[in-house]
Design an enzyme around this catalytic site. Sequence first.
Site: not given
Length: 567
Positions: A145, A303
Amino acid sequence: MNTDITRWLERDPDPKTREELQQLIDSNAESELADRFSGRLAFGTAGLRGIVGAGPNRMNRLVIQETATGLGKYLLEAVEDAAERGVIIGFDGRPDSKRFAHDTAAVLASQGIKAYITTHEAPTPMVAFGVKHFGAAAGVVVTASHNPPAYNGFKVYWGNGAQIIPPHDSGIAAKIDIAAKEDIKHLELEQAKQQGLLIMLSEPFYHTYRETIGQSKLLSNHTKPGSVSLAYTAMHGVGANLAEGMLEDAGFTQVYSVAEQREPDGTFPTVNFPNPEEPGAMDMVIAEAKKHNATLACANDPDADRFAVAVRTDDGDYRMLTGDQVGVLLGHYLLNHTEQGQNLVGTTIVSSSLLGKVAGSAGANYYQTLTGFKWLTNVAMQKQTDDSRFLFAYEEALGYTVGSEVWDKDGLSALVTFAQLTAELAAEGKTVWDQLEAIYRQHGLHFNAQKSIALQPDTPPIGDALRATPPESIAGRQVLITDDLKTSQKLYADGKVENIDLPASDVLIYHLDGGARVVVRPSGTEPKIKCYYEVIENMTDDDTLATAQQRAQASMDDLISRHQASL
């Protein structure tokens, strides 16, 4: 430890990490070796996340293969038709992510479990969508992420399309521990293809996600989208193609992407920390917005499951909205653009209480959960009924989900929805700031802040100390109610006690007179506590948004300083 290191070298399939480990051995790097072999990365409700490198306490191919083995074994035991339903696998743009994803597919295929894997980098919400779309038994995204470049991760979704929660997390972890002691099996991907155990998800799948989200009734407000301009950054992540395409589908023609940050690059060369919340991370997209005098400067994290936005002010500058402000604006907008019966909205215990008031005035149903999107979506599934279907949820850390096509935070649908909200306001001669002020005038200006306090390693548990001597007041404000989530009790100042319907957690929430609130959440992994604060200022007719915010800031500063001094 030497035995563990030797065995690791024998099992590790990656020459790069074997060489790295051998260099540590040759240089007698005892402390570094001890750190890497003192334990293994813990698998929990967020899956795995850690620094890439050799050893069981790092992210590497062997850890991934052991994790995938454990996941497969658990699925085969827990889900009757897991092998046929299969697992969806996606990955971000970090250097090792594709290799880790392919290892995951090879291990699952060796167990007879069908693997659907994206052909190239994929936004996390698209994989969550794919779990439901294909009726898969689970989903995996290889991503760290918004963490720094040195990290990677392994995120797991259950067959309902939401992140795993107990008991699945501990069940999978137990199988991983067993797999770490066994030989790892894997099936070459070409063989898996020939046996029908590997299915490549190419552009048609990406288009299916884009089309499905775009055709949602909640994203069908096409009020003069061409009149709104916005700058966008994917922050060196995977969101650009879909973000630009979905905005185009929705009629937004003035979209300016930051070219230097558009393509996936896991080294994140232009940002120190690829998290839109971090100072400086939005600088380039705000500069792009200024160049075009755009209304919005928007970002997804790498992401693409989070969304951040800075909005142009009257003086032509740009100011970031907080996660709570975006959440309340989206919630208010969606509650006024939904069909009857779709009125369930929620947020977490550390997010602003304002969404609950907005929901109440709209006659909608509102719920709260523990922190983490895994709770927001899993609880929503339990709470929704035919008469009260899920509409929206958010957490203050820039996570939002619009409708139930994706049972996790989705920065792409949030981006399009916020752009549509802005366009509708513009058509009415209003700005985002006007709308925020109108909400504050109706319900009070809710001002939120977070502060972490570092503790000495030998500090006794702060939660236990607070329970032993409960505060009667904080910063001169009386404590009216204390929510103790460890005991699942709501304790009133007059002695009344009620039960709280939330999983047990070491969290204390103090509700103070005047509507203020303090949440104390000790960290489970390091010696610190996180404190979340909220103050509420009622706006008078003479107030401007700026004057009310100044008052709220002064009130917040006082609350934080006096509360932290008391700890």
